[in-house]
Design a protein around this motif. Structure first.
Motif, PDB file in Angstrom:
ATOM      1  N   LEU A 169       0.831  -1.204   0.000  1.00 60.47           N
ATOM      2  CA  LEU A 169       0.000   0.000   0.000  1.00 60.47           C
ATOM      3  C   LEU A 169       0.865   1.254   0.000  1.00 60.47           C
ATOM      4  CD1 LEU A 169      -2.705   1.500   0.239  1.00 60.47           C
ATOM      5  CD2 LEU A 169      -2.481   1.286   2.727  1.00 60.47           C
ATOM      6  N   ILE A 170       1.890   1.295   0.850  1.00 58.86           N
ATOM      7  CA  ILE A 170       2.756   2.474   0.922  1.00 58.86           C
ATOM      8  C   ILE A 170       3.450   2.700  -0.414  1.00 58.86           C
ATOM      9  CG2 ILE A 170       4.728   3.528   2.077  1.00 58.86           C
ATOM     10  CD1 ILE A 170       2.151   3.256   3.757  1.00 58.86           C
ATOM     11  N   GLU A 171       3.951   1.626  -1.023  1.00 56.53           N
ATOM     12  CA  GLU A 171       4.608   1.764  -2.325  1.00 56.53           C
ATOM     13  C   GLU A 171       3.629   2.287  -3.375  1.00 56.53           C
ATOM     14  OE1 GLU A 171       7.548  -0.783  -5.313  1.00 56.53           O
ATOM     15  OE2 GLU A 171       6.342  -1.837  -3.802  1.00 56.53           O
ATOM     16  N   ARG A 172       2.394   1.770  -3.365  1.00 52.13           N
ATOM     17  CA  ARG A 172       1.388   2.204  -4.339  1.00 52.13           C
ATOM     18  C   ARG A 172       1.051   3.684  -4.164  1.00 52.13           C
ATOM     19  NH1 ARG A 172      -3.369  -0.516  -2.737  1.00 52.13           N
ATOM     20  NH2 ARG A 172      -2.129  -2.365  -3.174  1.00 52.13           N
ATOM     21  N   LEU A 173       0.903   4.109  -2.903  1.00 54.16           N
ATOM     22  CA  LEU A 173       0.559   5.509  -2.642  1.00 54.16           C
ATOM     23  C   LEU A 173       1.686   6.439  -3.064  1.00 54.16           C
ATOM     24  CD1 LEU A 173      -1.172   5.178   0.850  1.00 54.16           C
ATOM     25  CD2 LEU A 173      -2.269   5.696  -1.340  1.00 54.16           C
ATOM     26  N   ILE A 174       2.929   6.020  -2.864  1.00 55.87           N
ATOM     27  CA  ILE A 174       4.061   6.852  -3.271  1.00 55.87           C
ATOM     28  C   ILE A 174       4.096   7.001  -4.789  1.00 55.87           C
ATOM     29  CG2 ILE A 174       6.590   6.894  -3.422  1.00 55.87           C
ATOM     30  CD1 ILE A 174       6.644   5.742  -0.595  1.00 55.87           C
ATOM     31  N   ILE A 175       3.776   5.910  -5.502  1.00 58.77           N
ATOM     32  CA  ILE A 175       3.781   5.957  -6.972  1.00 58.77           C
ATOM     33  C   ILE A 175       2.643   6.825  -7.498  1.00 58.77           C
ATOM     34  CG2 ILE A 175       3.471   4.575  -9.065  1.00 58.77           C
ATOM     35  CD1 ILE A 175       4.859   2.265  -7.584  1.00 58.77           C
ATOM     36  N   LEU A 176       1.445   6.650  -6.921  1.00 57.94           N
ATOM     37  CA  LEU A 176       0.263   7.328  -7.454  1.00 57.94           C
ATOM     38  C   LEU A 176       0.025   8.709  -6.852  1.00 57.94           C
ATOM     39  CD1 LEU A 176      -2.240   4.313  -7.514  1.00 57.94           C
ATOM     40  CD2 LEU A 176      -0.855   5.198  -9.393  1.00 57.94           C
ATOM     41  N   ARG A 177       0.433   8.914  -5.592  1.00 60.23           N
ATOM     42  CA  ARG A 177       0.120  10.164  -4.903  1.00 60.23           C
ATOM     43  C   ARG A 177       1.351  10.839  -4.332  1.00 60.23           C
ATOM     44  NH1 ARG A 177      -4.248  12.472  -5.850  1.00 60.23           N
ATOM     45  NH2 ARG A 177      -4.436  13.276  -3.730  1.00 60.23           N
ATOM     46  N   GLY A 178       2.521  10.503  -4.874  1.00 63.95           N
ATOM     47  CA  GLY A 178       3.762  11.072  -4.364  1.00 63.95           C
ATOM     48  C   GLY A 178       3.742  12.591  -4.338  1.00 63.95           C
ATOM     49  N   GLY A 179       4.224  13.170  -3.245  1.00 64.21           N
ATOM     50  CA  GLY A 179       4.277  14.618  -3.118  1.00 64.21           C
ATOM     51  C   GLY A 179       3.006  15.234  -2.576  1.00 64.21           C
ATOM     52  N   SER A 180       2.111  14.439  -2.018  1.00 63.08           N
ATOM     53  CA  SER A 180       0.838  14.982  -1.541  1.00 63.08           C
ATOM     54  C   SER A 180       0.496  14.442  -0.162  1.00 63.08           C
ATOM     55  CB  SER A 180      -0.289  14.645  -2.527  1.00 63.08           C
ATOM     56  OG  SER A 180      -0.483  13.239  -2.592  1.00 63.08           O
ATOM     57  N   LEU A 181      -0.567  14.986   0.398  1.00 61.13           N
ATOM     58  CA  LEU A 181      -1.084  14.533   1.687  1.00 61.13           C
ATOM     59  C   LEU A 181      -2.117  13.443   1.430  1.00 61.13           C
ATOM     60  CD1 LEU A 181      -1.300  14.997   4.802  1.00 61.13           C
ATOM     61  CD2 LEU A 181      -3.199  16.552   4.297  1.00 61.13           C
ATOM     62  N   ILE A 182      -1.927  12.282   2.058  1.00 62.69           N
ATOM     63  CA  ILE A 182      -2.843  11.167   1.870  1.00 62.69           C
ATOM     64  C   ILE A 182      -4.050  11.357   2.775  1.00 62.69           C
ATOM     65  CG2 ILE A 182      -3.129   8.670   2.007  1.00 62.69           C
ATOM     66  CD1 ILE A 182      -1.229   9.648  -0.190  1.00 62.69           C
ATOM     67  N   LYS A 183      -5.235  11.373   2.145  1.00 62.04           N
ATOM     68  CA  LYS A 183      -6.493  11.529   2.871  1.00 62.04           C
ATOM     69  C   LYS A 183      -7.299  10.241   2.758  1.00 62.04           C
ATOM     70  CE  LYS A 183      -6.441  16.465   1.812  1.00 62.04           C
ATOM     71  NZ  LYS A 183      -7.144  17.574   1.149  1.00 62.04           N
ATOM     72  N   PRO A 184      -8.349  10.090   3.548  1.00 65.01           N
ATOM     73  CA  PRO A 184      -9.151   8.866   3.476  1.00 65.01           C
ATOM     74  C   PRO A 184      -9.593   8.496   2.069  1.00 65.01           C
ATOM     75  CG  PRO A 184      -9.780  10.108   5.403  1.00 65.01           C
ATOM     76  CD  PRO A 184      -8.802  10.972   4.658  1.00 65.01           C
ATOM     77  N   ALA A 185      -9.959   9.477   1.270  1.00 65.62           N
ATOM     78  CA  ALA A 185     -10.439   9.190  -0.086  1.00 65.62           C
ATOM     79  C   ALA A 185      -9.359   8.562  -0.961  1.00 65.62           C
ATOM     80  CB  ALA A 185     -10.946  10.476  -0.744  1.00 65.62           C
ATOM     81  N   ASP A 186      -8.084   8.677  -0.562  1.00 65.51           N
ATOM     82  CA  ASP A 186      -6.985   8.098  -1.344  1.00 65.51           C
ATOM     83  C   ASP A 186      -6.759   6.623  -1.016  1.00 65.51           C
ATOM     84  OD1 ASP A 186      -6.339  10.613  -2.545  1.00 65.51           O
ATOM     85  OD2 ASP A 186      -5.324  11.185  -0.685  1.00 65.51           O
ATOM     86  N   LEU A 187      -7.385   6.128   0.026  1.00 65.36           N
ATOM     87  CA  LEU A 187      -7.146   4.757   0.475  1.00 65.36           C
ATOM     88  C   LEU A 187      -8.059   3.775  -0.249  1.00 65.36           C
ATOM     89  CD1 LEU A 187      -6.853   5.412   4.324  1.00 65.36           C
ATOM     90  CD2 LEU A 187      -4.998   5.207   2.647  1.00 65.36           C
ATOM     91  N   PRO A 188      -7.657   2.502  -0.348  1.00 70.73           N
ATOM     92  CA  PRO A 188      -8.485   1.498  -1.015  1.00 70.73           C
ATOM     93  C   PRO A 188      -9.839   1.330  -0.340  1.00 70.73           C
ATOM     94  CG  PRO A 188      -6.244   0.679  -0.699  1.00 70.73           C
ATOM     95  CD  PRO A 188      -6.354   1.960   0.076  1.00 70.73           C
ATOM     96  N   ALA A 189     -10.819   0.876  -1.138  1.00 70.20           N
ATOM     97  CA  ALA A 189     -12.191   0.740  -0.636  1.00 70.20           C
ATOM     98  C   ALA A 189     -12.274  -0.211   0.544  1.00 70.20           C
ATOM     99  CB  ALA A 189     -13.104   0.267  -1.764  1.00 70.20           C
ATOM    100  N   LYS A 190     -11.478  -1.293   0.526  1.00 68.33           N
ATOM    101  CA  LYS A 190     -11.574  -2.280   1.612  1.00 68.33           C
ATOM    102  C   LYS A 190     -11.140  -1.687   2.945  1.00 68.33           C
ATOM    103  CE  LYS A 190      -7.098  -4.264   0.300  1.00 68.33           C
ATOM    104  NZ  LYS A 190      -6.412  -5.502  -0.147  1.00 68.33           N
TER     105      LYS A 190
END
Length: 266
Positions: A169-190
């Motif tokens: 998950l951390i690797e995926r978020l860095i690839i897709l959302r790198g440089g931003s603040l991770i909010k609930p809407a950025d997390l997987p549905a599960k």
């Protein structure tokens, strides 16, 4: 050595080696993993995934401390320290007939039980910090930070895939959302579905920052996330996704086109 990943037909060759000409494709002698680990250690991962037939062959090596290469005639002595790991409950597997009892007791000399991530959630922030240090570039441009709400969701989730699931998950978020603040809407549905009662209100999932926000962009991001979650949950079925989102299928497709979420037809 990942024991569950070795094809049954190559098991003996992979672990014990073979001699030239012992089977089709054996163009030269090959040392197996046990011989390579002589006077050292060998780590047998996912030992619980081994088929019963192969467990017998491993047990023989553990008992005799000798290996026999495929196609060979003379046994070879090996002095190897064996370390094994599994995600399965081997005692239960023994009772169910999926794991040999004699092999279990031969391996179970010094057992170490590592609690699952669900049993040590206090480690989640530390693990996130560690994985960020591994995946973020040296200049830090693709670094991500987690909002309090997002971190709370991660702490509530049970992580059936354990630490590896968190790492992915951390690797995926860095690839897709790198440089931003991770909010609930950025997390997987599960993960969002794991929110307990009393934490699922809109106020808890979305909070207005002190310096304000771009409302139009935020709403667009939320819509993107919900559409992606619906498609992920339905495995790309637009009819089912539109029902989850309570909108017409054609409306969903139009939104996907505008947002670039629609895959081109082959």
């Amino acid at each position: 050595v990942n024991m569950g990943a070795i094809p049954e037909g190559l098991f003996e060759s992979e672990l014990f080696g073979h001699v030239k000409g012992s089977f089709t494709g054996a163009i030269s002698d090959l040392k197996g993993r046990f011989e390579l680990a002589d006077k050292r250690s060998i780590f047998l991962d996912e030992i619980g995934d081994m088929p019963l037939l192969l467990q017998v062959k491993l047990l023989r090596v553990l008992q005799n401390r000798k290996i026999e290469k495929v196609g060979g005639t003379a046994p070879t002595d090996v002095d190897v320290r064996i370390v094994t790991a599994t995600h399965r409950d081997l005692e239960r597997e023994v009772l169910e007939g999926n794991f040999r009892e004699d092999l279990f007791y031969r391996l179970n000399v010094i057992p170490i039980k590592v609690p699952s991530l669900a049993q040590r959630k206090e480690d989640i922030p530390l693990l996130i910090s560690y994985f960020l240090s591994r995946f973020v570039s040296a200049d830090g441009r693709n670094n991500v930070e987690f909002s309090d709400d997002a971190l709370e969701l991660l702490m509530h989730y049970d992580w059936p895939g354990n630490v590896r699931e968190l790492e992915n998950l951390i690797e995926r978020l860095i690839i897709l959302r790198g440089g931003s603040l991770i909010k609930p809407a950025d997390l997987p549905a599960k993960i969002l579905r794991s929110v307990p009662n009393g934490v699922s209100s809109v106020e808890n999932l979305i909070s207005l920052p002190d310096d304000g926000m771009d409302l139009k962009r935020t709403l667009a991001n939320i819509e993107d996330s919900l559409i992606s979650q619906a498609l992920e949950r339905t495995r790309g079925n637009k009819n089912q996704a539109s029902k989850l989102l309570q909108m017409n299928r054609t409306t969903l497709i139009e939104k996907m086109k505008k947002k670039g979420l629609l895959q081109p037809s082959l």
